[in-house]
Motif scaffolding. Structure first.
Motif: not given
Lengths: 658, 175, 153
Positions: A241-245
Motif C-alpha cells: 500500500w505504498d503511494a507508488v503502488e
C-alpha cells in the motif's frame, strides 16, 4: 552527436504532435477531409521520431556515453548490458521518454486498426492522443531532457539504483506503462465521442477491446511488480500500500469498472455518461499516478527543492488534460441518452452496483494516499497512512463486490427474479459456507477473517461452476462443441472471475497460515519450520559483475529426503555502496520456502530468517488468470479485424455475453 | 448538468492540495516534544568518559542541544555555522555525538573545530530515541525551565539561525 | 537447473548422512518467543522514519533496528501494545503510526470510505428506482443496431 540527434528527433516529434493535436480535430469540426486525413500518417511519423529518440538513448546507455547527464546518473560501465538497457527507464527523464514512446505506440496502433471507425471520429481520437503527447514531449524538452550533456563528461556513471538491478526492472515498468498509457485510448475515444456527440453503442464496442488490452497490461504489470517486491525486499511481502503502488492500483480499479460498464453500454446502451466518466477517470488516475510518483510530493527527499518547475509543469498539464475533459464532460453529459430500461434486480443493476463498489474502493485508496498531504497542507500535523488502514477499509468494500461477482453473471439482463436467483445459487451458497468453516478447522486455524476469505473464494468457484454447468449442461453437443458454443469473451469472463477467486484464496491462506523463524545459524546447524529441516551449509564469498556477494546455502530436507536448496544472498553493490538482500526462494504450487540472510554474527554464524508461505504463488497466478481472461475476451470473434465468412460471424455474434 | 460538475469540483480541490504539497517537505516530521520537558538522561562526556552530562546541569539557562555524528554528511554543512555561533558566545551549545566512535568524533573536532561547550556521547542511540531523533543533525532549543521550545530538523542554516533560532533564544533569555 | 547446481545437489545428497551426524539445532535469535510475537506485531504497524516508506519490521535501516530493540525491551518489561505505541508517538508523533489514530482531523479519513459507500448505495438505489419507472425503453434503436453490426464487419 547521437544524443543531439535524439534530442532533435524529440523536437520534431513535438512539432508533429502539435499538428496531430490540432488539424485533425479542427478538420473534424469543419468537415475538412484533408485535415482529418492528416491524422493517420502523422501518427506513424510521430512514432518513428519518438522511437528513434528512444533508440538514441538506448545507444547512449549501451555504449556508455557518460557525457550524457542522465546516462552518467543511472548507469555504470560494470553494469551488465541488459540492466544498462533497462536503466533507460530507471530514472525520471528516461521513464518519461518510455511513457511518450508507449503513447506513440498506442497512437500508431489505433491509427492502424481503425479502418471501420468513421473518419471524423478517428481524426478526433488520434488528435486527442496527439494532444496528450504534446504535453509529455513539452515536459521532457522543457524540464526533463534525457539528452542533456554533462560537460566535462564523467569518467564513469553513478550506477543504477541496486534495487532496480533485477529482471523485474526489464519487464515491470514497460508493462505497467503499457497499461497506464493504454487507458489513453479509451480516454481519447470518450473525448472524441463527447466532442462529436456520437456516444452510442458502437462507440462502446470500439472502446472495449482497447480498454481490455490496456487492462491486461496493467494487470500483468502490477502482478510483476508485486512478485518483484516479494523476491527483492527480503521478507516475503507482496503488497505494501505504498503511494507508488496505489498509483497503479487506482487506475486498475477504475479500469476494471470501465470494462464492466462498457459491456453494459455495448449490450444495452445504458450507463453511457457513467462509462464516459470512468474512461476519463481511468486515464486521469494514470496521469495523477505519474504526477505522484514523478513529483515526489508524497515520498521523496527534497525532490522539488532541486527543481520545482517540474512539479508545477506536470500539475498544470494535469489541470489542462483532466480539468478540461471533466469540464467537457459536465457540459456534454446531459445530452447523452439514458439507454435501455431495466429492473432493480437485473444484470445491469448488479454490474452497476459492482461499478459503484469499485469506484468507492478507488476513491478510498485515493483518500488514504492523499490524506497525509491534506493534513500537512492544512497544517494539522503529519500522519502516515499505511497497510493497517488500507486493510481495514479495503476488505469491507471489496467483499460485497466479490459476492456480487457470483450473482451478476447468472442474473438475466433487463429483469431477473430474486427467488429464481436464490434457487439457482442455494447450492453454491451452502458449499461455500461449509468450506469456509470446515477447511480452516481441518488446517487447524479458524479465524473469522480466514473463514470469510475462504467463503468469498469458494463462493466465486461455486457460482462459476453453476454458471458453466448451466451453459454446458443443456446441450446434446459433444463437450468440445459445447465449450465452443459459448463465446470466447464469455469464457474470458469466467476465467477472470475464477482468477479473482484464486487470488483471494492465495491471500487468505498465506495471511492465515504463514509461519517464520529467525535463527542464528552456524554451518551445520538445523532449523525446523512447517515439517521441514533447514540445514545451513555456510556462506561463500564471491562476486558478481558489479557487486560483492555472500551467498548462503541452505539445504532443505523432509524426513531425511532432500527437497530443495535455498541460496539467499547478501550483496554489496560496489559503486553505490548499497547492500541488497536477495531471498532464496523455492516456489511451489502448495507453498514457497523462503530464506533470507541477515547479518553475520560472531564466530561465523549468520542470522537467517526462514519463511513458510503456503499458496503464496496463487496470488500471482490469480492475476495471470485475470489477464488470460482478458486475453480470451479480446480474442473474441466479434473483435476480429479481418472479414470472416459471414455465416460463422452471424452465429457467434448472436451470443449474448458480457 | 449540476451533478456532472461534481467530478470536476473534486478534481479541483485535489489540485489545490497537490499545488500546496509541492512546497511542503514530506520528510520533515514536527516533533511532539516541543513544549514538553526535555527528556532526562545521563551520558558520558566525550572529553572525559569518567564524567557525565545531564540536562539538569543546564537548568536556568537557555541552551542549544545539537545532535551530530562524524559519519553524517549534512553535519559538515552546519558545522562551520555552529563554530561561528559558539565564537559569539551568546548561547551555550551542548553536543550529542550520536552512534559514533570516540576516535572518529575526536578527529572530526580536530579538523573542523569544536563549537560545543560540552559533548555527551550517545553511543547506542538510546537517548536519541528518547528525543525522537530520526536523522542527524537535529538541534533543540531548550529554555531555562528545561522545556523544549523548538526543534530544527536537518542542518542549522544561516537563515534558520537568523529567522528562528536567535530571536527565539533572545526571547527566552529575556524571560 | 544448471549443471553445477545438479552436481552440488548430488554432492549434498552424499554428504547428507555425514552432515546429520554433527548437525545441531539452530538457536533462535531472540529467546523470548511471546515477546517476539508482540515485537513483530508492533513493528509491522510502525513506520521507519528515515526510509522511503517502510515499516520498522521491513527496514534494514539502523534507526529501525534500534527502534525494534527499544520495542523489544519495552515488551520484555511487560508493556502493552498501546503503552509502547504511546511511548513512540510521544517522541516521534503520529507520523510513526501506520494506522492513524481516530480524531477530528482524521475522522474524514476513517469515515470517508464508508460515507462514500453509503452515498454510492443511495445514489444507486435512487437511480435504479427512477429507471424502473421509466416508460420508454430505448436500448438500441434499429438504426443503431444496424450501425453496430456494420462496424463489426
Amino acid at each position: 552527436m547521437i544524443p543531439e540527434i535524439g534530442h532533435f528527433s524529440l523536437i520534431l516529434a513535438l512539432l508533429v504532435s502539435l499538428v496531430l493535436g490540432s488539424f485533425p480535430i479542427i478538420g473534424a469540426a469543419r468537415g475538412n477531409t484533408v485535415w482529418m486525413g492528416l491524422a493517420k500518417p502523422l501518427a506513424s511519423v510521430q512514432f518513428i521520431l519518438i522511437a528513434f529518440a528512444f533508440l538514441c538513448l538506448v545507444y547512449a546507455f549501451a555504449y556508455m556515453d557518460y557525457s550524457v547527464l542522465y546516462v552518467a546518473n543511472n548507469s555504470n560501465s560494470k553494469l551488465p548490458l541488459q540492466f544498462r538497457i533497462a536503466a533507460v527507464w530507471g530514472g525520471h527523464e528516461g521513464s518519461l521518454l518510455l511513457w511518450a514512446l508507449i503513447l506513440s505506440i498506442w497512437t500508431l496502433a489505433v491509427s492502424l486498426f481503425s479502418k471501420h471507425i468513421p473518419d471524423d471520429m478517428r481524426a478526433r481520437i488520434l488528435g486527442v492522443m496527439g494532444l496528450v503527447s504534446v504535453g509529455f514531449l513539452l515536459f521532457m524538452l522543457m524540464v526533463s531532457n534525457p539528452f542533456e550533456r554533462l560537460i566535462p563528461a564523467a569518467l564513469d556513471g553513478r550506477d543504477l539504483n541496486p534495487l532496480l538491478q533485477d529482471p523485474g526492472m526489464i519487464f515491470h515498468p514497460p508493462m505497467l506503462y503499457m497499461g497506464y498509457v493504454g487507458f489513453s485510448v479509451a480516454f481519447a475515444f470518450s473525448i472524441a465521442a463527447l466532442l462529436g456527440g456520437q456516444l452510442d453503442a458502437a462507440w462502446a464496442r470500439w472502446s472495449r477491446p482497447w480498454t481490455i488490452l490496456a487492462w491486461i497490461f496493467l494487470t500483468v504489470g502490477i502482478m510483476a511488480g508485486s512478485n518483484w517486491a516479494y523476491y527483492e525486499l527480503g521478507w516475503g511481502g507482496w503488497w505494501f500500500w505504498d503511494a507508488v503502488e496505489n498509483a497503479s492500483f487506482m487506475p486498475w480499479l477504475v479500469g476494471t469498472a470501465l470494462i464492466h460498464s462498457l459491456a453494459v453500454t455495448e449490450k444495452r446502451g445504458s450507463f453511457k455518461a457513467w462509462t464516459v466518466l470512468l474512461a476519463i477517470c481511468a486515464f486521469s488516475l494514470s496521469l495523477l499516478g505519474t504526477f505522484l510518483v514523478r513529483s515526489g510530493v508524497l515520498t521523496s527527499v527534497h525532490a522539488f527543492a532541486t527543481d520545482p518547475r517540474r512539479g508545477i509543469f506536470i500539475l498544470a498539464f494535469l489541470v489542462v488534460v483532466i480539468g478540461g475533459s471533466l469540464l467537457l464532460f459536465a457540459w456534454r453529459a446531459s445530452t447523452v441518452g439514458r439507454g435501455g430500461k431495466f429492473d432493480v434486480v437485473s444484470r445491469e443493476s448488479f454490474l452497476l452496483a459492482n461499478n459503484v463498489l469499485l469506484a468507492v474502493a478507488a476513491l478510498s485508496v485515493l483518500l488514504g494516499t492523499l490524506y497525509p498531504l491534506f493534513l500537512d497542507a492544512l497544517n494539522l500535523g503529519k500522519i502516515s497512512v499505511g497497510p493497517p488502514y488500507f486493510d481495514a477499509v479495503f476488505a469491507p468494500l471489496m467483499a460485497p463486490a466479490i459476492f456480487l461477482m457470483g450473482i451478476g453473471p447468472i442474473a438475466r439482463w433487463k429483469e431477473a427474479a430474486l427467488p429464481e436467483l436464490a434457487m439457482r445459487l442455494r447450492w453454491a451458497f451452502g458449499i461455500s459456507i461449509a468450506t469456509a468453516v470446515i477447511l480452516p478447522l481441518m488446517l487447524g486455524n479458524f479465524t473469522p477473517m480466514i473463514g470469510f476469505g475462504l467463503f468469498l473464494a469458494f463462493w466465486v468457484f461455486a457460482t462459476s461452476a453453476e454458471l458453466v454447468y448451466q451453459r454446458l449442461g443443456k446441450s446434446d453437443l459433444p463437450l468440445m462443441g459445447r465449450i465452443k458454443a459459448n463465446s470466447r469473451s464469455w469464457w474470458g469472463m469466467v476465467i477472470a472471475h475464477l482468477g479473482i477467486a484464486v487470488f483471494v484464496l492465495g491471500v487468505t491462506i498465506v495471511k492465515g497460515f504463514e509461519s517464520e523463524i529467525a535463527v542464528k545459524m552456524l554451518p551445520g546447524d538445523v532449523a525446523h519450520l512447517a515439517g521441514y529441516d533447514f540445514t545451513f551449509d555456510g556462506v561463500m564469498d564471491t562476486h558478481g559483475p558489479n557487486y560483492e556477494v555472500s551467498r548462503g546455502q541452505i539445504h532443505v530436507t523432509k524426513n531425511g529426503v532432500l527437497r530443495t536448496i535455498l541460496e539467499p544472498e547478501k550483496r554489496l553493490y560496489t559503486v553505490t555502496n548499497m547492500p541488497m538482500t536477495e531471498a532464496g526462494i523455492s516456489p511451489h504450487i502448495i507453498h514457497d520456502l523462503y530464506a533470507s540472510l541477515g547479518e553475520p554474527l560472531e564466530g561465523g554464524a549468520w542470522s537467517v530468517r526462514i519463511y513458510h508461505k503456503p499458496m503464496v504463488e496463487w496470488i500471482w497466478f490469480g492475476c495471470l488468470m485475470m489477464a488470460f481472461g482478458g486475453f480470451l475476451a479480446l480474442a473474441d470473434k466479434r473483435y476480429r479485424l479481418k472479414k470472416r465468412a459471414p455465416s460463422k460471424e452471424a452465429k457467434s455474434s448472436k451470443e449474448a455475453t458480457i | 448538468m449540476k451533478r456532472a460538475l461534481i467530478p470536476l469540483a473534486i478534481f479541483l480541490i485535489v489540485v489545490g492540495f497537490l499545488f500546496k504539497g509541492l512546497f511542503l517537505n514530506p520528510r520533515e516530521v514536527p516533533s511532539p516534544l516541543v513544549g514538553k520537558p526535555a527528556p532526562q538522561f545521563s551520558l558520558p562526556r566525550l572529553d572525559n568518559p569518567e564524567t557525565t552530562f545531564s540536562p539538569k546541569e543546564m537548568l536556568g539557562k537557555v541552551w542549544l542541544f545539537n545532535v551530530w555524528a562524524s559519519w553524517c554528511g549534512a553535519c559538515r554543512d552546519e558545522h562551520p555555522i555552529l563554530v561561528e555561533l559558539s565564537k559569539a558566545g551568546f548561547v551555550p551549545v551542548i553536543g550529542m555525538d550520536y552512534k559514533d566512535t570516540r576516535p572518529e568524533a575526536q578527529q572530526w573536532l580536530d579538523q573542523g573545530g569544536n563549537p560545543y561547550n560540552i559533548i555527551a556521547v550517545d553511543a547506542d542511540g538510546r537517548v536519541g530515541i528518547d528525543y525522537g531523533v530520526y536523522g542527524v543533525p537535529e538541534t533543540y532549543v531548550i529554555d531555562k525551565a528545561g522545556m523544549i521550545a523548538y526543534k530544527q530538523i536537518g542542518p542549522v542554516t544561516y537563515d534558520a539561525l537568523r529567522d528562528k533560532i536567535i530571536p527565539l533564544v533572545k526571547r527566552l533569555q529575556a524571560q | 537447473m544448471t549443471l553445477t547446481r545438479i552436481i552440488r545437489f548430488i554432492a549434498i545428497l552424499c554428504l547428507l548422512q555425514s552432515v546429520s551426524l554433527w548437525a545441531q539445532e539452530a538457536q533462535p535469535l531472540q529467546t523470548n518467543a511471546t515477546v517476539e510475537v508482540q515485537v513483530e506485531r508492533l513493528s509491522t504497524q510502525l513506520r521507519c522514519l528515515v526510509c522511503q516508506n517502510q515499516t520498522i519490521a521491513d527496514s534494514h535501516a539502523e534507526l529501525a533496528q534500534d527502534l525494534k530493540q527499544e520495542i523489544r525491551e519495552m515488551a520484555t518489561k511487560g508493556m502493552t501494545d498501546q503503552a509502547i505505541i504511546d511511548y513512540l508517538v510521544s517522541r516521534y508523533g503520529d507520523f510513526v503510526r501506520y494506522k492513524p489514530p481516530f480524531n477530528p482531523a482524521t475522522s474524514l479519513l476513517w469515515l470517508g470510505p464508508f460515507g462514500l459507500l453509503l452515498a454510492g448505495g443511495i445514489g444507486l438505489f435512487v437511480m435504479l428506482r427512477r429507471r424502473q419507472k421509466m416508460t420508454t425503453d430505448a436500448p438500441l434503436s434499429a438504426d443503431e443496431a444496424r450501425k453496430v453490426s456494420e462496424l463489426l464487419k
